[in-house]
Design a protein around this motif. Structure first.
Motif, PDB file in Angstrom:
ATOM      1  N   PHE A 117       0.911  -1.043   0.118  1.00  0.00           N
ATOM      2  CA  PHE A 117      -0.114   0.077   0.032  1.00  0.00           C
ATOM      3  C   PHE A 117       1.011   1.099  -0.028  1.00  0.00           C
ATOM      4  N   LEU A 118       0.340   2.470  -0.752  1.00  0.00           N
ATOM      5  CA  LEU A 118       0.818   3.679  -0.325  1.00  0.00           C
ATOM      6  C   LEU A 118       0.207   4.561   0.384  1.00  0.00           C
ATOM      7  N   LEU A 119       0.580   5.246   1.516  1.00  0.00           N
ATOM      8  CA  LEU A 119      -0.238   5.972   2.500  1.00  0.00           C
ATOM      9  C   LEU A 119      -0.324   7.447   2.016  1.00  0.00           C
ATOM     10  N   HIS A 120      -1.170   8.176   2.025  1.00  0.00           N
ATOM     11  CA  HIS A 120      -1.176   9.658   1.663  1.00  0.00           C
ATOM     12  C   HIS A 120      -2.341  10.586   2.335  1.00  0.00           C
ATOM     13  N   LEU A 121      -2.182  11.602   2.635  1.00  0.00           N
ATOM     14  CA  LEU A 121      -3.005  12.519   3.284  1.00  0.00           C
ATOM     15  C   LEU A 121      -3.960  13.110   2.055  1.00  0.00           C
ATOM     16  N   GLU A 152      -7.682  13.427   5.804  1.00  0.00           N
ATOM     17  CA  GLU A 152      -7.923  12.081   6.383  1.00  0.00           C
ATOM     18  C   GLU A 152      -6.451  11.162   5.898  1.00  0.00           C
ATOM     19  N   LEU A 153      -6.120  10.214   6.480  1.00  0.00           N
ATOM     20  CA  LEU A 153      -5.083   9.437   6.133  1.00  0.00           C
ATOM     21  C   LEU A 153      -5.487   8.270   5.219  1.00  0.00           C
ATOM     22  N   TRP A 154      -5.167   8.268   4.025  1.00  0.00           N
ATOM     23  CA  TRP A 154      -5.770   6.929   3.217  1.00  0.00           C
ATOM     24  C   TRP A 154      -4.348   6.166   2.782  1.00  0.00           C
ATOM     25  N   ALA A 155      -4.886   4.699   2.377  1.00  0.00           N
ATOM     26  CA  ALA A 155      -4.140   3.886   2.067  1.00  0.00           C
ATOM     27  C   ALA A 155      -4.601   3.383   0.516  1.00  0.00           C
ATOM     28  N   ARG A 165      -7.294   0.257  -5.335  1.00  0.00           N
ATOM     29  CA  ARG A 165      -8.537   0.465  -4.193  1.00  0.00           C
ATOM     30  C   ARG A 165      -7.932   1.316  -3.087  1.00  0.00           C
ATOM     31  N   ALA A 166      -8.807   2.281  -2.625  1.00  0.00           N
ATOM     32  CA  ALA A 166      -8.248   3.023  -1.625  1.00  0.00           C
ATOM     33  C   ALA A 166      -9.306   3.009  -0.524  1.00  0.00           C
ATOM     34  N   ARG A 167      -8.680   3.154   0.763  1.00  0.00           N
ATOM     35  CA  ARG A 167      -9.793   3.519   2.034  1.00  0.00           C
ATOM     36  C   ARG A 167      -8.837   4.348   3.040  1.00  0.00           C
TER      37      ARG A 167
END
Length: 213
Positions: free
Chosen positions: A10-14, A23-26, A33-35
């Motif tokens: 996964f890549l994490l991003h704000l 919000e912090l998303w992956a 797909r992101a959540r």
């Protein structure tokens, strides 16, 4: 990064809803797909533990003040608040110690956070901004007000976590960080808030060292 699921990357991003926070998303690298990792929390900064299992993050409360929290990336626990005082810029070292910038009577210092224990000042000198830790956690890099400057000039300084004399790295518009493997120091010169650096220098480090001579 690993840790959200055993077999996925996964890549994490704000995703910022306003200038300062979001919000912090992956995002799954393979599927796209992101959540949301921390739904509903207004995050202004975060760092991932080296083993990829935990995230330390600074989030705004209802009054707009930031505090540092700790959570598992797989969502298996409830985020735990680590600071009662206003704090931001959490950073992990290689052994999952957490450092952050915290405020004491309007002055900011770098604090070391231990779950179950009161936060303690990692260094006694006030700082303006806390940037990063060295890969093995033996140095903390912060921006401080240059002692000899009366016009608000700043200096970037490395503070040893084991005690001893700090090392002045550069002045004013510069950033310093390590490559992920810790084998080189990256120095960006001419850094400004709205412009890219004018020059980037990569300094190879001798084996077993964290700073160049």
């Amino acid at each position: 990064m690993h840790g959200l699921a055993d077999r996925d990357v996964f890549l994490l991003h704000l995703i910022r809803e306003r200038e300062r926070a979001g919000e912090l998303w992956a995002t799954d690298v393979e599927t796209g797909r992101a959540r949301a990792i921390l739904p509903g929390r207004q995050v202004i900064g975060y760092d991932i533990a080296r083993d990829g299992t935990q995230v330390a993050f600074a989030a705004l409360d209802q009054d707009g003040s930031s505090h540092v929290w700790l959570a598992r990336l797989d969502g298996s626990d409830t985020p735990r608040r680590l600071t009662e005082f206003v704090a931001d810029s959490p950073r992990f070292d290689a052994t999952s110690n957490i450092f952050c910038r915290g405020f004491d009577n309007g002055t900011s210092f770098i604090y070391r956070l231990h779950e179950g224990h009161a936060p303690e000042k990692a260094i006694q000198q006030p700082v303006l901004f806390f940037l990063t830790t060295s890969p093995v956690g033996d140095w903390l890099i912060a921006r401080v007000r240059a002692a000899e400057a009366a016009d608000g000039n700043h200096a970037l300084v490395a503070f040893p976590t084991a005690g001893g004399s700090p090392v002045r790295l550069c002045d004013n518009s510069c950033d310093v960080d390590w490559t992920p493997n810790g084998k080189s120091l990256v120095i960006r010169l001419g850094v400004a808030s709205s412009n890219p650096p004018t020059k980037t220098v990569v300094v190879a480090l001798e084996s077993g060292t964290t700073l160049p001579p």
